[in-house]
Each structure stands twice: as C-alpha cells, then as structure tokens.
Write an enzyme that holds these catalytic residues in place. Structure first.
Site, mmCIF file in Angstrom:
data_model
loop_
_atom_site.group_PDB
_atom_site.id
_atom_site.type_symbol
_atom_site.label_atom_id
_atom_site.label_comp_id
_atom_site.label_asym_id
_atom_site.label_seq_id
_atom_site.Cartn_x
_atom_site.Cartn_y
_atom_site.Cartn_z
ATOM 1 N N ARG A 112 0.794 -1.118 -0.081
ATOM 2 C CA ARG A 112 0.035 0.005 0.097
ATOM 3 C C ARG A 112 0.831 1.364 0.035
ATOM 4 N NH1 ARG A 112 -4.209 1.067 4.934
ATOM 5 N NH2 ARG A 112 -2.140 1.340 6.163
ATOM 6 N N THR A 121 -0.954 7.675 -1.083
ATOM 7 C CA THR A 121 -2.365 7.491 -1.852
ATOM 8 C C THR A 121 -3.163 6.392 -1.454
ATOM 9 O OG1 THR A 121 -1.392 5.855 -3.350
ATOM 10 C CG2 THR A 121 -0.928 8.159 -3.954
ATOM 11 N N ASP A 151 0.101 -3.824 12.990
ATOM 12 C CA ASP A 151 0.353 -4.145 11.761
ATOM 13 C C ASP A 151 0.723 -5.535 11.804
ATOM 14 O OD1 ASP A 151 2.700 -4.663 9.769
ATOM 15 O OD2 ASP A 151 2.154 -2.736 9.071
ATOM 16 N N ASP A 204 4.335 -6.717 10.653
ATOM 17 C CA ASP A 204 5.446 -6.426 11.584
ATOM 18 C C ASP A 204 5.371 -7.495 12.898
ATOM 19 O OD1 ASP A 204 6.366 -4.506 10.188
ATOM 20 O OD2 ASP A 204 5.685 -2.749 11.382
#
Length: 213
Positions: free
Chosen positions: A103, A107, A203, A206
């Site tokens: 991603r 944007t 996340d 992670d």
C-alpha cells in the site's frame, strides 16, 4: 460479495490474544496459524469435489475427492505468508501462487511489485490470504488480478475486516461476474486517520516477522 464472519468461541478467543499488544511474535505466529486453520474450515465449505469409490477393508464405499484443477492458494506478500501453513494443513494438495502487493502510504492505493501465478487460471477456485482488510485496496486489486487471469470463484480469508474495506471491494468489483466470498474472524469498527483498523491488532506483518525498514 458474500461476507461470512466466523462465529466460534475458539476463533474469538484466539483473536483476542492476537489483539493484545503484549503478545510476542512467536506466540502471534502460532495463533495466526491456528486461527487460519479454523477459518479454512469455514472457507472451504464449497470447495469443489467429485464422487469417487474406494475400497475399505470391508467393502466399497462412495466418497469424494478434490476436483481438477486443484484449488489455488494465493497469499498476498508479506503478511499473507503467515497464513499459508494454517491453510495448507487442511488443503495440502492445493497449489500455491504468490502475489506481492504494497500500500502506498500517501495515496493508500495498492501497487503490485511481484507475482508468481499461472498465466491461465480458467476454471480455477482461488483462495486469497491477507490478514487485514483495511482500506480494501490491496485485496480488491488482488481479486481483479485473478479474475483477469480467468479465476471463476474467489474466496478471501482475512483475520480482520472493516466496513470501509468491504465497501471498497464491492465498489471495485462492480461488473465483475465472478462469485467472491469474504471469510473473516472479525468485523471491526473502522479505520483511523492513518487507515489502520480500529481497534485492530496493529501491523500484522510487523507482529508476525518484526519491523522491516
């Protein structure tokens, strides 16, 4: 798109431990593996099979086996890799392809940076693995990628999803004449200003593998 939120006490229990910020990476990986195995059971209710006769020690018996072409499992890199083993535990004969998507944090759009998939997926039933359905951009792009190659039935498996992500996929898939099903362990409240799932679990990549700068 059909949406199925798996309602099972074991799924809810494991998801709760995943959410806990004190859960370390080894425990997180193990729980994701166990959770995905449970989700796979839900997601494969309509896996394609054909009748077959087998000889038992006593007599012939009618059963079923997976049809050809075999199902294709597609983890979205990198976090989707943490879901692969749990999926393969129940579908060991499925083929595996890989799709690398990231991603763009400015944007919020998905960018494909790698793929290892058959050129022709005509008639294939595909299972897409992505832990977090947040904005929906990556998963929508992955589904469209598979549809363009000929997949005719797509089941996405996620640990968490958001209303915004579901709406994005439904919007992006308008006009796509391929059945799509989402199977998820939890439907969360929504997204924060950084497009992170709330309450979420952080996340997933992670927490599975550590921070990769």
């Amino acid at each position: 798109m059909q949406v199925h939120v798996a309602d099972h006490p074991l799924i809810s229990h494991k998801l709760t431990v995943l959410r806990d910020e004190s859960t370390d990476s080894p425990t997180f990986r193990r729980l994701v593996d166990e959770l995905v195995t449970l989700l796979t059971y839900e997601a494969t209710r309509d896996v394609r099979v054909e009748p077959v006769d087998v000889q038992t020690p006593v007599a012939m018996a009618r059963g079923v086996r997976l049809t050809e072409p075999r199902p294709l499992v597609v983890p979205i890199l990198r976090a989707g890799l943490g879901m692969l083993e749990g999926m393969q535990r129940l579908l060991p004969t499925a083929e595996v392809g890989f799709l690398g998507m990231v991603r763009n944090e400015e944007t919020l759009e998905a960018v494909t940076y790698a793929e290892r998939l058959p050129d022709d997926l005509t008639g294939r039933q595909c299972y897409v693995l992505d832990p977090m359905l947040a904005t929906g951009g990556s998963l929508a792009a992955a589904i469209n990628f598979l549809v363009k190659r000929g997949a005719n039935d797509i089941i996405a498996i996620t640990i968490l999803a958001t209303p915004e992500g579901i709406s994005r996929i439904e919007s992006d898939l308008q006009g796509v004449d391929v059945p799509v099903t989402l199977v998820t362990a939890g439907l969360d409240d929504g997204l924060d200003e950084r497009a992170y799932i709330v309450p979420g679990l952080g996340d997933a990549g992670d927490r599975l593998y550590g921070v990769a700068d």
